[in-house]
Design an enzyme around this catalytic site. Structure first.
Site, PDB file in Angstrom:
ATOM      1  N   ASP A   1       3.663  -3.830   8.362  1.00  0.00           N
ATOM      2  CA  ASP A   1       2.562  -3.848   7.395  1.00  0.00           C
ATOM      3  C   ASP A   1       1.250  -3.966   8.167  1.00  0.00           C
ATOM      4  O   ASP A   1       0.964  -4.991   8.785  1.00  0.00           O
ATOM      5  CB  ASP A   1       2.764  -5.030   6.431  1.00  0.00           C
ATOM      6  CG  ASP A   1       1.758  -5.024   5.280  1.00  0.00           C
ATOM      7  OD1 ASP A   1       0.616  -4.569   5.486  1.00  0.00           O
ATOM      8  OD2 ASP A   1       2.112  -5.497   4.186  1.00  0.00           O
TER       9      ASP A   1
ATOM     10  N   ARG B   1       4.379  15.125  -9.710  1.00  0.00           N
ATOM     11  CA  ARG B   1       4.928  13.881  -9.175  1.00  0.00           C
ATOM     12  C   ARG B   1       5.385  14.028  -7.719  1.00  0.00           C
ATOM     13  O   ARG B   1       5.435  13.051  -6.965  1.00  0.00           O
ATOM     14  CB  ARG B   1       6.121  13.455 -10.048  1.00  0.00           C
ATOM     15  CG  ARG B   1       6.520  12.001  -9.876  1.00  0.00           C
ATOM     16  CD  ARG B   1       7.675  11.654 -10.799  1.00  0.00           C
ATOM     17  NE  ARG B   1       8.846  12.450 -10.501  1.00  0.00           N
ATOM     18  CZ  ARG B   1       9.679  12.963 -11.404  1.00  0.00           C
ATOM     19  NH1 ARG B   1       9.481  12.751 -12.681  1.00  0.00           N
ATOM     20  NH2 ARG B   1      10.715  13.682 -11.038  1.00  0.00           N
TER      21      ARG B   1
ATOM     22  N   TYR C   1       4.114 -10.916   3.553  1.00  0.00           N
ATOM     23  CA  TYR C   1       3.383 -10.991   2.283  1.00  0.00           C
ATOM     24  C   TYR C   1       4.321 -11.491   1.166  1.00  0.00           C
ATOM     25  O   TYR C   1       5.414 -10.939   0.977  1.00  0.00           O
ATOM     26  CB  TYR C   1       2.877  -9.573   1.994  1.00  0.00           C
ATOM     27  CG  TYR C   1       2.149  -9.343   0.704  1.00  0.00           C
ATOM     28  CD1 TYR C   1       0.925  -9.962   0.444  1.00  0.00           C
ATOM     29  CD2 TYR C   1       2.655  -8.463  -0.259  1.00  0.00           C
ATOM     30  CE1 TYR C   1       0.245  -9.709  -0.735  1.00  0.00           C
ATOM     31  CE2 TYR C   1       1.973  -8.205  -1.436  1.00  0.00           C
ATOM     32  CZ  TYR C   1       0.771  -8.840  -1.675  1.00  0.00           C
ATOM     33  OH  TYR C   1       0.102  -8.586  -2.845  1.00  0.00           O
TER      34      TYR C   1
ATOM     35  N   LYS D   1      -6.663  -2.466  -0.285  1.00  0.00           N
ATOM     36  CA  LYS D   1      -7.528  -3.420   0.412  1.00  0.00           C
ATOM     37  C   LYS D   1      -8.672  -2.686   1.114  1.00  0.00           C
ATOM     38  O   LYS D   1      -9.503  -2.115   0.457  1.00  0.00           O
ATOM     39  CB  LYS D   1      -6.673  -4.250   1.389  1.00  0.00           C
ATOM     40  CG  LYS D   1      -5.441  -4.898   0.716  1.00  0.00           C
ATOM     41  CD  LYS D   1      -5.796  -5.998  -0.274  1.00  0.00           C
ATOM     42  CE  LYS D   1      -4.649  -6.403  -1.189  1.00  0.00           C
ATOM     43  NZ  LYS D   1      -3.451  -6.853  -0.522  1.00  0.00           N
TER      44      LYS D   1
HETATM   45  C1  LIG Z   1      -2.113  -6.729  -1.024  1.00  0.00           C
HETATM   46  C2  LIG Z   1      -1.080  -6.551  -0.005  1.00  0.00           C
HETATM   47  C3  LIG Z   1       0.059  -5.797  -0.266  1.00  0.00           C
HETATM   48  C4  LIG Z   1       0.344  -5.191  -1.604  1.00  0.00           C
HETATM   49  O1  LIG Z   1      -0.603  -4.259  -2.012  1.00  0.00           O
HETATM   50  P1  LIG Z   1      -0.881  -3.969  -3.565  1.00  0.00           P
HETATM   51  O2  LIG Z   1      -1.619  -2.694  -3.560  1.00  0.00           O
HETATM   52  O3  LIG Z   1      -1.654  -5.148  -4.095  1.00  0.00           O
HETATM   53  O4  LIG Z   1       0.463  -3.860  -4.239  1.00  0.00           O
HETATM   54  C5  LIG Z   1       0.958  -5.626   0.770  1.00  0.00           C
HETATM   55  N1  LIG Z   1       0.768  -6.183   1.971  1.00  0.00           N
HETATM   56  C6  LIG Z   1      -0.307  -6.921   2.251  1.00  0.00           C
HETATM   57  C7  LIG Z   1      -0.476  -7.507   3.608  1.00  0.00           C
HETATM   58  C8  LIG Z   1      -1.268  -7.140   1.266  1.00  0.00           C
HETATM   59  O5  LIG Z   1      -2.330  -7.899   1.545  1.00  0.00           O
END
Ligand SMILES: *Cc1c(COP(=O)(O)O)cnc(C)c1O
Length: 389
Positions: free
Chosen positions: A181, A56, A109, A206
């Site tokens: 982000d 972990r 987000y 993504k």
């Molecule tokens: C999808 C997304 C997240 C979260 O990611 P997950 O892996 O789905 O939890 C955070 N920030 C942005 C801009 C996103 O598009």
């Protein structure tokens, strides 16, 4: 320091030096030792970037991936967690103490806003949302208790581009941590740390994963101090990522740069065509001159990815239904960044409080995949035709 160009880092880093090219999936919780000295040495290994006392806390797959991400963005170290939202929640937990004031961009987000409202506010964190276009005006919003400034650029769903260097400069040397982000741009199109940000956050799920088949989050930290604050928070709250997802993420990462260039090219073709359509009122995308903050995108980014929004002239939900229901290549679905195209209605209810996005008309967010763009255009054209008849 790292003098390799980004394509070389992507292809070369995070691999065993010899033998089979790819590190195999290392499933495992227990790490076994054969002597008390070795066991105790590892238990007190001060460098958590390479510690392997327990699965972990780190394993070869997480360490390879974290290393490449840190190299890509010029950070001291990276922390991974099981999803993008998990690493963001962990980072907010690490730096937002009860009684602290945090500045959160209004275009954040949606699930992060909900985490702030439902989990942090009840613990006594004072969350204030700010206009993404605030620029150096952020300074006026700072208080003695401000601990954290959170950016997302471009903003979720509406794509406002922030003046990152101005915000970072206004906040610097005040004991405030800046987080951004960077999921939309990835390290290929934007480098947050070299624009003054302390921690760059990624939903690896993504573009970096790139195939809609995994969940992973990563936070690249500029300094040792921030890395340890976040790493310790992750360890103390049990955050870790699975080795299968890490393996898949690394596999996706290897082709990130070439995929992104094609996503950009395809998106541009679709947007150029959409601009000629009478059904379309407005397209929201950082490389278009009318996008708020377009000048910052031009100055700071090296490209635009395949995700954008558009507002249709029609206000009718029925028109929207007719348009999307029989599209061949644009299924409705959350997420984006995979090889495939997607479409989703734009819902902003409850997602803006410091600013207003009050444009009339049905909104859609499109992810442009790696299909042939002419097929995608023909598909959307047929949808518009059905809507008219
Ligand atoms: C999808 C997304 C997240 C979260 O990611 P997950 O892996 O789905 O939890 C955070 N920030 C942005 C801009 C996103 O598009």
């Amino acid at each position: 320091m790292n003098t390799k160009r980004i394509e070389t880092v992507i292809a070369h880093e995070g691999r065993p030096a010899e033998g089979p090219v790819n590190r195999p999936v290392n499933r495992g919780s227990t790490v076994a030792f054969r002597s008390l000295d070795a066991f105790e040495a590892e238990a007190t290994n001060a460098d958590l970037r390479v510690a392997s006392r327990y699965g972990r806390v780190g394993n070869p797959n997480s360490q390879d991936f974290e290393h490449v991400m840190a190299e890509l963005e010029g950070g001291y170290g990276t922390v991974t967690a099981c999803s993008g939202l998990a690493i963001i929640a962990c980072a907010l937990n690490a730096f937002a103490a009860p009684g602290a004031h945090i500045l959160m961009v209004d275009t954040v987000y949606g699930p992060v806003r909900r985490f702030c409202e439902k989990r942090l506010r009840p613990l006594g964190v004072d969350i204030e949302y700010y206009d993404p276009m605030v620029g150096s005006g952020i300074e006026k919003l700072l208080r003695s208790g401000t601990r954290l400034v959170y950016l997302e650029s471009p903003g979720s769903k509406t794509f406002e581009v922030q003046d990152v260097p101005e915000i970072a400069k206004a906040v610097k040397n005040k004991g405030i941590v800046t987080l951004l982000d960077n999921t939309w741009a990835t390290p290929v199109f934007f480098q947050p740390l070299s624009h003054g940000i302390d921690i760059s956050l990624h939903a690896i799920t993504k573009y970096i994963g790139g195939h809609s088949d995994l969940f992973l989050g990563a936070a690249v930290c500029a300094t040792k101090e921030h890395y340890y604050a976040l790493r310790n928070c992750a360890i103390e709250s049990g955050q870790c990522a699975g080795p299968d997802d890490l393996y898949m993420a690394m596999r996706g990462l290897r082709t990130l740069e070439v995929r992104l260039r094609r996503h950009e090219e395809n998106a541009r073709k679709l947007i150029d065509w959409l601009k000629t359509r009478s059904e379309v009122k407005h397209i929201l995308y950082p490389s278009l001159p009318d996008c708020p903050g377009h000048e910052f995108w031009k100055r700071d980014f090296t490209g635009a990815s395949g995700l954008f929004s558009m507002i249709l002239k029609t206000k009718s939900k029925e028109d929207l239904r007719i348009f999307v229901d029989r599209l061949a290549y644009f299924p409705l679905g959350y997420s984006w960044g995979g090889y495939e195209s997607l479409i989703v209605p734009l819902h902003l209810d409850g997602e803006r409080s410091a600013t207003k996005f009050a444009e009339e008309g049905q909104g859609l967010r499109l992810h442009v995949g790696l299909e042939n763009p002419d097929d995608l255009i023909a598909d959307l054209a047929a949808g518009f035709d059905r809507m008219k008849s």
